[in-house]
Design a protein around this motif. Structure first.
Motif, PDB file in Angstrom:
ATOM      1  N   ALA A 142      14.591  24.995  -5.431  1.00 33.95           N
ATOM      2  CA  ALA A 142      13.775  26.198  -5.284  1.00 33.95           C
ATOM      3  C   ALA A 142      12.849  26.126  -4.073  1.00 33.95           C
ATOM      4  N   ARG A 143      12.481  24.907  -3.667  1.00 29.13           N
ATOM      5  CA  ARG A 143      11.519  24.763  -2.551  1.00 29.13           C
ATOM      6  C   ARG A 143      12.047  23.778  -1.514  1.00 29.13           C
ATOM      7  N   PRO A 144      11.569  23.926  -0.278  1.00 30.82           N
ATOM      8  CA  PRO A 144      12.012  22.962   0.739  1.00 30.82           C
ATOM      9  C   PRO A 144      11.537  21.555   0.385  1.00 30.82           C
ATOM     10  N   PRO A 145      12.375  20.536   0.541  1.00 31.68           N
ATOM     11  CA  PRO A 145      11.937  19.170   0.258  1.00 31.68           C
ATOM     12  C   PRO A 145      10.878  18.733   1.261  1.00 31.68           C
ATOM     13  N   LEU A 146       9.860  18.015   0.769  1.00 30.03           N
ATOM     14  CA  LEU A 146       8.760  17.561   1.636  1.00 30.03           C
ATOM     15  C   LEU A 146       8.856  16.080   1.969  1.00 30.03           C
ATOM     16  N   THR A 147       9.638  15.368   1.144  1.00 26.75           N
ATOM     17  CA  THR A 147       9.773  13.920   1.379  1.00 26.75           C
ATOM     18  C   THR A 147      11.258  13.570   1.326  1.00 26.75           C
ATOM     19  N   ARG A 148      11.565  12.405   1.835  1.00 26.75           N
ATOM     20  CA  ARG A 148      12.974  11.970   1.823  1.00 26.75           C
ATOM     21  C   ARG A 148      13.514  11.833   0.395  1.00 26.75           C
ATOM     22  N   PRO A 149      12.758  11.255  -0.546  1.00 26.92           N
ATOM     23  CA  PRO A 149      13.295  11.223  -1.917  1.00 26.92           C
ATOM     24  C   PRO A 149      13.588  12.618  -2.460  1.00 26.92           C
ATOM     25  N   GLN A 150      12.706  13.578  -2.191  1.00 25.88           N
ATOM     26  CA  GLN A 150      12.975  14.952  -2.639  1.00 25.88           C
ATOM     27  C   GLN A 150      14.226  15.499  -1.946  1.00 25.88           C
ATOM     28  N   SER A 174       5.114  14.900  -4.417  1.00 25.46           N
ATOM     29  CA  SER A 174       5.587  13.843  -5.319  1.00 25.46           C
ATOM     30  C   SER A 174       6.333  14.366  -6.542  1.00 25.46           C
ATOM     31  N   GLN A 175       6.315  15.696  -6.749  1.00 26.54           N
ATOM     32  CA  GLN A 175       6.961  16.171  -7.972  1.00 26.54           C
ATOM     33  C   GLN A 175       8.479  16.153  -7.856  1.00 26.54           C
ATOM     34  N   ASP A 176       9.112  16.315  -9.021  1.00 27.59           N
ATOM     35  CA  ASP A 176      10.575  16.390  -9.060  1.00 27.59           C
ATOM     36  C   ASP A 176      11.038  17.654  -8.359  1.00 27.59           C
ATOM     37  N   VAL A 177      12.312  17.679  -8.054  1.00 27.07           N
ATOM     38  CA  VAL A 177      12.873  18.844  -7.364  1.00 27.07           C
ATOM     39  C   VAL A 177      13.123  19.955  -8.392  1.00 27.07           C
ATOM     40  N   ALA A 193       0.860  -1.191   0.000  1.00 22.57           N
ATOM     41  CA  ALA A 193       0.000   0.000   0.000  1.00 22.57           C
ATOM     42  C   ALA A 193       0.890   1.231   0.000  1.00 22.57           C
ATOM     43  N   TYR A 194       0.868   1.964  -1.117  1.00 23.52           N
ATOM     44  CA  TYR A 194       1.662   3.192  -1.203  1.00 23.52           C
ATOM     45  C   TYR A 194       0.769   4.407  -0.982  1.00 23.52           C
ATOM     46  N   PRO A 195       1.315   5.432  -0.351  1.00 24.09           N
ATOM     47  CA  PRO A 195       0.500   6.628  -0.126  1.00 24.09           C
ATOM     48  C   PRO A 195       0.341   7.409  -1.433  1.00 24.09           C
ATOM     49  N   VAL A 196      -0.831   8.008  -1.623  1.00 24.43           N
ATOM     50  CA  VAL A 196      -1.015   8.919  -2.754  1.00 24.43           C
ATOM     51  C   VAL A 196      -0.801  10.327  -2.200  1.00 24.43           C
ATOM     52  N   LEU A 197       0.364  10.893  -2.486  1.00 32.24           N
ATOM     53  CA  LEU A 197       0.740  12.179  -1.901  1.00 32.24           C
ATOM     54  C   LEU A 197       0.348  13.327  -2.824  1.00 32.24           C
ATOM     55  N   SER A 198       0.424  14.541  -2.294  1.00 37.06           N
ATOM     56  CA  SER A 198       0.095  15.727  -3.094  1.00 37.06           C
ATOM     57  C   SER A 198       1.120  15.911  -4.208  1.00 37.06           C
ATOM     58  N   ASP A 199       0.780  16.729  -5.187  1.00 36.58           N
ATOM     59  CA  ASP A 199       1.733  17.037  -6.260  1.00 36.58           C
ATOM     60  C   ASP A 199       3.017  17.624  -5.684  1.00 36.58           C
TER      61      ASP A 199
END
Ligand SMILES: [Zn+2]
Length: 504
Positions: free
Chosen positions: A287-295, A192-195, A183-189
């Motif tokens: 440009a933006r603070p990372p919200l997830t570990r992959p970011q 989940s978007q690229d950096v 079960a993977y979370p469906v996160l906001s854009d």
């Protein structure tokens, strides 16, 4: 009450300690899916199969009993399977049960104390579906009158309450085999978007001693507004580098417009002392603070970045948020939705099923399937929400014609909890739905304050991940967690067989 002589030895481990010694409790003897399937088969039978009696309805399978014997008929497979399962325990002295009566009792109904006729000698067995069962045992009325009058009260021996198995117990049976889905979370854009990167100028710090003064002066000349996540100074990782540190000066968009950028054009001497610095070069910074570990990991490859980690999101993205025990329970709930979807399909509807669960009590509150053949808005999720509303005394529609669409009765609800403590429709509830909901259903979930949504497979016009992410919309007054991929194979099979049906 004797042990049937032929009872299988393995059964002895299941004898209950605080009941007569012939009472056994076998965990998971019938799974929730088997229960749902049996109920479905019972209610799929033609109306003519039912005989109305006082206080119950009856179906007769295996032939009509007659005082002189019975002309047997083959039992349908759905009954035969369970007859064989019970018979294999030795309950019928090595024989296989050949006749089944299906009794339907409405809440409060029941059958009076009785002895079964000689045709049923010496053994009958009972499977109870859909509810708990109370069995009262009495001594038979004897032929000779004793001292005490043979009232029901005097003959009463004991009662057995066969409760619905608590969900926790059901899980234990299946928790040991690992489920292959994740079960993977469906996160906001945003999550989940690229950096996104922006260009900036940096300069080498040749002499480390100037660093703190330099950072102070740079912070006042180029404060890097909105880039608080960027660390101003980075260390060179390669030991061979002629300089140990590099400092970020400003974004390329903030730099004075000159033909050729130099240390002089970037740093006016009256604002920043330039001794100990090298010539500027361009870098890309997030440009933006990372919200997830992959970011965060991607961003840090470009320039050191600070990160306020949401540990739950990190674990969820690794697919490790749910324990094997939790996954087993989730699978059970989703399989109830799959069963409902199949029942819907058999009624000519789309194969979509939905199950509402109260995660505090681990109880299924409502089960619904697609009914849009009757009404264009009756998607499975809408049906399920309406059934939840009905369980709370509201609701707009009736799905009584569809036996797979059901809800926990309000009596049951109010017995457990104060009416005032009832949630606002779906507050805190989990929804399991075989297919990603559409926009209408997703908005209904927002309005009913759903807690979490789990779906099996994505949908082309899905609004919880595919086309939209309604659950992450900042301008809506309620947001919720969504997970995809629960029991994916079984859910996907619903739709692949659907397509096949369309083609043939
Ligand atoms: Zn829908």
């Amino acid at each position: 009450m004797e042990h049937p002589s032929s009872i299988v030895e393995e059964l002895r481990q299941f004898v209950l300690t605080d009941a007569p010694p012939t009472v056994y409790y076998i965990p998971d003897f019938i799974s929730e899916e088997e229960e749902a399937y049996l109920l479905q088969q019972v209610y799929k039978s033609p109306k003519i199969k039912w005989t109305q009696l006082s206080g119950r309805r009856l179906q007769n399978w295996g032939g009509l009993p007659h005082p002189r014997g019975m002309v047997g008929e083959r039992l349908p497979d759905w009954l035969l399977k369970h007859c064989e399962k019970i018979s294999s325990l030795g309950a019928f002295c090595g024989k296989t049960a050949n006749h089944v009566l299906v009794n339907e009792y409405k809440p409060g109904e029941g059958i009076m104390p009785h002895e079964d006729g000689p045709l049923y000698h010496p053994t009958v067995t009972t499977i109870s579906l859909g509810s708990h069962t109370l069995l009262d045992f009495y001594t038979p009325v004897s032929g000779t009158e004793g001292d005490a009058p043979q009232t029901e009260e005097n003959r009463y021996q004991f009662s057995l309450l066969d409760t619905m198995e608590p969900q926790m117990k059901r899980w234990k049976g299946s928790a040991c085999h690992a489920h292959s889905w994740v079960a993977y979370p469906v996160l906001s854009d945003e999550q989940s978007q690229d950096v996104e990167l922006v260009e900036a100028f940096a300069v080498p710090i040749v002499d480390k001693k100037v660093t703190s003064r330099l950072v102070r002066e740079l912070n006042s000349l180029y404060p890097l507004d909105g880039l608080q996540h960027i660390k101003r100074v980075r260390a060179r990782k390669d030991r061979d580098s002629p300089h140990p540190l590099e400092v970020l000066v400003c974004l390329a968009s903030e730099a004075p417009e000159v033909k050729e950028v130099t240390i002089n054009s970037l740093l006016p001497p009256e604002a920043v002392g330039r001794e100990g610095l090298g010539e500027p070069f361009t870098v890309k910074v997030p440009a933006r603070p990372p919200l997830t570990r992959p970011q965060f990991e991607l961003a840090s490859r470009h320039w050191p970045t600070s990160f306020h980690e949401d540990k739950q999101v990190t674990v969820a993205l690794r697919g490790e948020l749910f324990s094997p025990l939790q996954k087993a329970a989730m699978h059970t709930y989703m399989m109830s939705a799959v069963t409902a979807a199949r029942a819907g399909r058999e009624s000519g509807m789309e194969a979509v099923g939905a199950v509402m669960v109260d995660p505090v009590t681990d109880r299924i509150v409502a089960v619904g399937h697609d009914c849009r053949g009757d009404h264009p808005l009756h998607h499975a999720v809408m049906v399920c929400i309406d059934l939840v509303a009905r369980s709370q005394g509201g609701g707009c529609y009736s799905f009584d014609g569809y036996t797979a669409c059901r809800f926990t009765s309000p009596e049951w609800n109010t017995a457990d909890s104060e009416e005032s403590s009832q949630p606002y429709i779906c507050t805190g509830y989990d929804l399991y739905v075989t297919r990603e909901p559409c926009v209408m259903c997703a908005m209904a979930l927002v309005h009913s304050r759903i807690g979490r949504v789990f779906y099996g497979t994505a949908s082309a016009d899905g609004a919880l991940g595919t086309r939209l992410k309604i659950h992450t919309q900042r301008d809506l007054n309620h947001r919720f967690e969504v997970y995809r991929g629960v029991s994916r194979t079984e859910c996907e099979e619903l739709y692949s067989s659907d397509t096949e049906k369309d083609h043939f």
